[in-house]
Design a protein around this motif. Sequence first.
Motif, mmCIF file in Angstrom:
data_model
loop_
_atom_site.group_PDB
_atom_site.id
_atom_site.type_symbol
_atom_site.label_atom_id
_atom_site.label_comp_id
_atom_site.label_asym_id
_atom_site.label_seq_id
_atom_site.Cartn_x
_atom_site.Cartn_y
_atom_site.Cartn_z
ATOM 1 N N UNK A 111 9.723 11.793 -4.173
ATOM 2 C CA UNK A 111 10.102 10.419 -3.340
ATOM 3 C C UNK A 111 11.050 9.679 -3.306
ATOM 4 N N UNK A 112 12.320 10.888 -2.814
ATOM 5 C CA UNK A 112 13.188 10.626 -1.875
ATOM 6 C C UNK A 112 12.402 10.718 -0.117
ATOM 7 N N UNK A 113 11.335 12.077 -0.408
ATOM 8 C CA UNK A 113 10.777 12.346 1.605
ATOM 9 C C UNK A 113 9.761 10.887 1.522
ATOM 10 N N UNK A 114 9.226 10.055 0.193
ATOM 11 C CA UNK A 114 8.200 8.916 1.046
ATOM 12 C C UNK A 114 9.584 8.035 0.981
ATOM 13 N N UNK A 115 10.515 8.438 0.052
ATOM 14 C CA UNK A 115 11.304 6.031 0.808
ATOM 15 C C UNK A 115 11.563 7.001 2.538
ATOM 16 N N UNK A 116 11.875 8.103 2.532
ATOM 17 C CA UNK A 116 12.503 8.491 3.977
ATOM 18 C C UNK A 116 11.226 8.227 5.104
ATOM 19 N N UNK A 117 10.322 8.774 5.414
ATOM 20 C CA UNK A 117 8.859 8.867 5.346
ATOM 21 C C UNK A 117 8.278 7.837 5.042
ATOM 22 N N UNK A 118 7.587 7.497 4.438
ATOM 23 C CA UNK A 118 6.630 6.236 4.305
ATOM 24 C C UNK A 118 5.579 7.060 3.558
ATOM 25 N N UNK A 119 4.603 6.148 3.607
ATOM 26 C CA UNK A 119 4.044 6.484 2.580
ATOM 27 C C UNK A 119 2.269 7.093 4.199
ATOM 28 N N UNK A 120 1.998 7.524 5.343
ATOM 29 C CA UNK A 120 1.643 7.592 6.364
ATOM 30 C C UNK A 120 0.674 6.739 6.414
ATOM 31 N N UNK A 121 -0.329 7.526 7.528
ATOM 32 C CA UNK A 121 -1.283 6.247 8.199
ATOM 33 C C UNK A 121 -2.677 5.802 6.879
ATOM 34 N N UNK A 122 -2.771 7.268 5.726
ATOM 35 C CA UNK A 122 -3.912 6.850 5.105
ATOM 36 C C UNK A 122 -2.995 5.712 4.171
ATOM 37 N N UNK A 123 -2.567 5.111 4.650
ATOM 38 C CA UNK A 123 -1.883 3.747 3.468
ATOM 39 C C UNK A 123 -2.268 2.440 3.138
ATOM 40 N N UNK A 124 -2.346 1.163 2.654
ATOM 41 C CA UNK A 124 -1.566 0.433 2.779
ATOM 42 C C UNK A 124 -1.260 -0.258 3.643
ATOM 43 N N UNK A 125 0.119 0.879 3.096
ATOM 44 C CA UNK A 125 1.163 0.033 4.365
ATOM 45 C C UNK A 125 1.193 0.175 5.896
ATOM 46 N N UNK A 126 -0.062 1.408 5.992
ATOM 47 C CA UNK A 126 -0.191 1.427 7.726
ATOM 48 C C UNK A 126 -1.132 0.178 7.524
ATOM 49 N N UNK A 127 -2.445 -0.151 6.927
ATOM 50 C CA UNK A 127 -3.189 -1.162 7.200
ATOM 51 C C UNK A 127 -2.467 -2.641 8.172
ATOM 52 N N UNK A 128 -1.609 -2.745 6.677
ATOM 53 C CA UNK A 128 -0.881 -4.281 7.166
ATOM 54 C C UNK A 128 -0.400 -3.591 7.774
ATOM 55 N N UNK A 129 0.207 -3.028 8.739
ATOM 56 C CA UNK A 129 1.100 -2.506 9.183
ATOM 57 C C UNK A 129 0.758 -3.099 10.881
ATOM 58 N N UNK A 130 -0.483 -2.165 11.126
ATOM 59 C CA UNK A 130 -1.685 -2.599 11.978
ATOM 60 C C UNK A 130 -1.952 -3.832 12.118
ATOM 61 N N UNK A 131 -2.404 -5.284 10.188
ATOM 62 C CA UNK A 131 -2.682 -5.458 10.721
ATOM 63 C C UNK A 131 -2.093 -7.042 11.398
ATOM 64 N N UNK A 132 -0.512 -6.884 11.218
ATOM 65 C CA UNK A 132 0.914 -7.519 11.207
ATOM 66 C C UNK A 132 1.283 -7.323 13.359
#
Length: 132
Positions: A111-132
Amino acid sequence: MQSRQTVLGWTVVRVSFGVSLAVLHGLPKVMDGVERHTTTVAALGFPFPALFAWLSALGELVGGLLIAAGLFTRPAALIAIANLAVAVYRHQSQGDPFARMELALLFMAVFVAMAVAGAGPWSLDAKVRHRA
């Protein structure tokens, strides 16, 4: 640009650790009504142990599901890290051997690695980020 194998590997780690946290740790506590967990939290000296037990259980359940989905991954990972730090402290303060802390430390490292690197391109975070 990350290779397809790297993205797939990180996605497998994110989903498996998120689902494990939610289903194997958070869900049983919530389904139990957190009575046993409240006793553990009270023994650690937390004020309002029932409140903190519910926050912990919901943090594991909801946070794990968010991590698995890759949505709000960094904040969810930070909540999981805080929760796991308490678990490590609990094992350490009870004189448990390192092997008992190993699971919490392993989850915390991921989870430290996730907090640093994020979820990656296959994630809802990436989908939301690309819509904005």
